[in-house]
Design a protein around this motif. Structure first.
Motif, PDB file in Angstrom:
ATOM      1  N   UNK A  92       7.015  -1.141   7.799  1.00 12.86           N
ATOM      2  CA  UNK A  92       6.902  -2.528   8.243  1.00 12.86           C
ATOM      3  C   UNK A  92       5.523  -3.111   7.993  1.00 12.86           C
ATOM      4  N   UNK A  93       4.482  -2.398   8.310  1.00 10.25           N
ATOM      5  CA  UNK A  93       3.147  -2.995   8.295  1.00 10.25           C
ATOM      6  C   UNK A  93       2.191  -2.210   7.416  1.00 10.25           C
ATOM      7  N   UNK A  94       1.067  -2.846   7.148  1.00 15.01           N
ATOM      8  CA  UNK A  94       0.012  -2.185   6.406  1.00 15.01           C
ATOM      9  C   UNK A  94       0.002  -2.577   4.952  1.00 15.01           C
ATOM     10  N   UNK A  95      -1.071  -2.295   4.331  1.00 19.34           N
ATOM     11  CA  UNK A  95      -1.219  -2.594   2.910  1.00 19.34           C
ATOM     12  C   UNK A  95      -0.555  -1.539   2.030  1.00 19.34           C
ATOM     13  N   UNK A  96      -0.391  -0.327   2.561  1.00 14.37           N
ATOM     14  CA  UNK A  96       0.242   0.731   1.777  1.00 14.37           C
ATOM     15  C   UNK A  96       1.755   0.527   1.764  1.00 14.37           C
ATOM     16  N   UNK A  97       2.357   0.765   0.619  1.00 14.47           N
ATOM     17  CA  UNK A  97       3.779   0.528   0.417  1.00 14.47           C
ATOM     18  C   UNK A  97       4.489   1.858   0.219  1.00 14.47           C
ATOM     19  N   UNK A 154       9.424   5.241  -3.631  1.00 17.08           N
ATOM     20  CA  UNK A 154       8.344   4.568  -4.343  1.00 17.08           C
ATOM     21  C   UNK A 154       7.195   4.332  -3.373  1.00 17.08           C
ATOM     22  N   UNK A 155       5.982   4.334  -3.880  1.00 14.88           N
ATOM     23  CA  UNK A 155       4.848   3.999  -3.034  1.00 14.88           C
ATOM     24  C   UNK A 155       3.610   3.695  -3.839  1.00 14.88           C
ATOM     25  N   UNK A 156       2.715   2.906  -3.240  1.00 12.21           N
ATOM     26  CA  UNK A 156       1.399   2.686  -3.819  1.00 12.21           C
ATOM     27  C   UNK A 156       0.430   2.334  -2.714  1.00 12.21           C
ATOM     28  N   UNK A 157      -0.833   2.642  -2.976  1.00 12.76           N
ATOM     29  CA  UNK A 157      -1.878   2.463  -1.971  1.00 12.76           C
ATOM     30  C   UNK A 157      -2.441   1.064  -2.062  1.00 12.76           C
ATOM     31  N   UNK A 158      -2.146   0.246  -1.073  1.00 18.08           N
ATOM     32  CA  UNK A 158      -2.681  -1.104  -1.034  1.00 18.08           C
ATOM     33  C   UNK A 158      -1.880  -2.059  -1.885  1.00 18.08           C
ATOM     34  N   UNK A 159      -1.571  -3.197  -1.322  1.00 23.66           N
ATOM     35  CA  UNK A 159      -0.788  -4.217  -2.015  1.00 23.66           C
ATOM     36  C   UNK A 159      -1.395  -4.550  -3.375  1.00 23.66           C
ATOM     37  N   UNK A 160      -2.690  -4.660  -3.464  1.00 19.87           N
ATOM     38  CA  UNK A 160      -3.342  -5.025  -4.722  1.00 19.87           C
ATOM     39  C   UNK A 160      -3.601  -3.815  -5.617  1.00 19.87           C
ATOM     40  N   UNK A 161      -3.300  -2.638  -5.144  1.00 19.74           N
ATOM     41  CA  UNK A 161      -3.588  -1.416  -5.902  1.00 19.74           C
ATOM     42  C   UNK A 161      -2.339  -0.877  -6.587  1.00 19.74           C
ATOM     43  N   UNK A 162      -1.637  -1.726  -7.273  1.00 19.50           N
ATOM     44  CA  UNK A 162      -0.400  -1.341  -7.921  1.00 19.50           C
ATOM     45  C   UNK A 162      -0.598  -0.248  -8.963  1.00 19.50           C
ATOM     46  N   UNK A 163      -1.831  -0.055  -9.415  1.00 18.88           N
ATOM     47  CA  UNK A 163      -2.088   0.960 -10.441  1.00 18.88           C
ATOM     48  C   UNK A 163      -1.685   2.355  -9.975  1.00 18.88           C
ATOM     49  N   UNK A 164      -1.650   2.570  -8.647  1.00 18.58           N
ATOM     50  CA  UNK A 164      -1.276   3.884  -8.112  1.00 18.58           C
ATOM     51  C   UNK A 164       0.224   3.993  -7.841  1.00 18.58           C
TER      52      UNK A 164
END
Length: 174
Positions: A92-97, A154-164
Motif C-alpha cells: 500500500x505505502x512507500x516508495x518501494x514497489x 515484480x519490484x523496484x526500489x523507489x518510484x523513481x528508481x525504475x532501473x532496479x
C-alpha cells in the motif's frame, strides 16, 4: 535429498524486468529485499476481477508466509476468486514497489488457518478465532481464508528508481 528438491528450496533468482518498453538496466534486487517488504508491510491492496471482467481493488491485512500470501475476506472479492482465482497483491505505502501476481485458493484446514490467525494476532494485535475454512473476529464477523500462490513477483526500489526493476518467477515448492 535430490538435487531437484534442493533447487526448489532456493530463493528465486531475480532478473531485470521489462518496464517502460525496455529492460531495466539493473542491478536486479535480491529476493530477500522483496521478501522483507512483503513480510513487514502493514496494509496491502488485493486486485481481483468480477465474473464480467470488471477490476475490483480493495485494501486488506495479510501475512507473507513461506512464499505465499495469506488473507481473509468477507468482501465480494472472495466470490470473484471462486470464478477467477487469478489475483494481484501490492504494497500500500512507500516508495518501494512490490507486486505479486498469482492464483488464489481457499484454505480449509484449521492448522493452516491458525498460521494466519496467529500472525494477525502478532502483526496487527487483532484476535481471530478459527474454524474449518474461516476466521472469526470478536465482533461476530466471519470470513473465508485464501492463499495467493505467486507465479511472478515484480519490484523496484523507489518510484523513481525504475532501473532496479526486478522480476522473480515462481512456482517452486518449499
Amino acid at each position: 535429498m535430490t538435487a531437484e528438491l534442493l533447487e526448489n528450496t532456493q530463493d528465486p533468482a531475480g532478473t531485470s524486468a521489462f518496464i517502460f518498453n525496455q529492460t531495466a538496466p539493473g542491478p536486479a534486487k535480491p529476493w530477500s529485499w522483496a521478501e522483507n517488504l512483503l513480510a513487514s508491510a502493514h496494509t496491502y491492496w488485493l486486485v481481483t476481477t468480477s465474473p464480467d471482467g470488471v477490476p475490483h481493488s480493495r485494501p486488506l491485512w495479510g501475512v507473507w508466509d513461506q512464499d505465499t500470501f495469506l488473507f481473509s475476506s468477507q468482501n465480494r472479492c472472495g466470490r470473484f476468486l471462486e470464478v477467477n482465482p487469478r489475483a494481484s497483491v501490492n504494497l500500500q505505502v512507500g516508495e518501494d514497489v512490490v507486486m505479486i501476481e498469482g492464483s488464489c485458493s481457499r484454505v480449509i484446514a484449521v492448522d493452516e488457518i491458525n498460521v494466519l490467525a496467529e500472525a494477525v494476532g502478532v502483526k496487527y494485535d487483532w484476535k481471530l478465532s478459527v474454524t474449518e475454512g474461516r476466521v472469526h473476529t470478536q465482533f461476530g464477523q466471519s470470513a473465508p481464508v485464501f492463499r495467493l500462490t505467486p507465479q511472478r513477483v515484480y519490484g523496484w526500489a523507489g518510484i523513481a528508481e525504475w532501473e532496479s526493476a526486478t522480476r522473480w518467477d515462481f512456482p517452486r515448492a518449499r
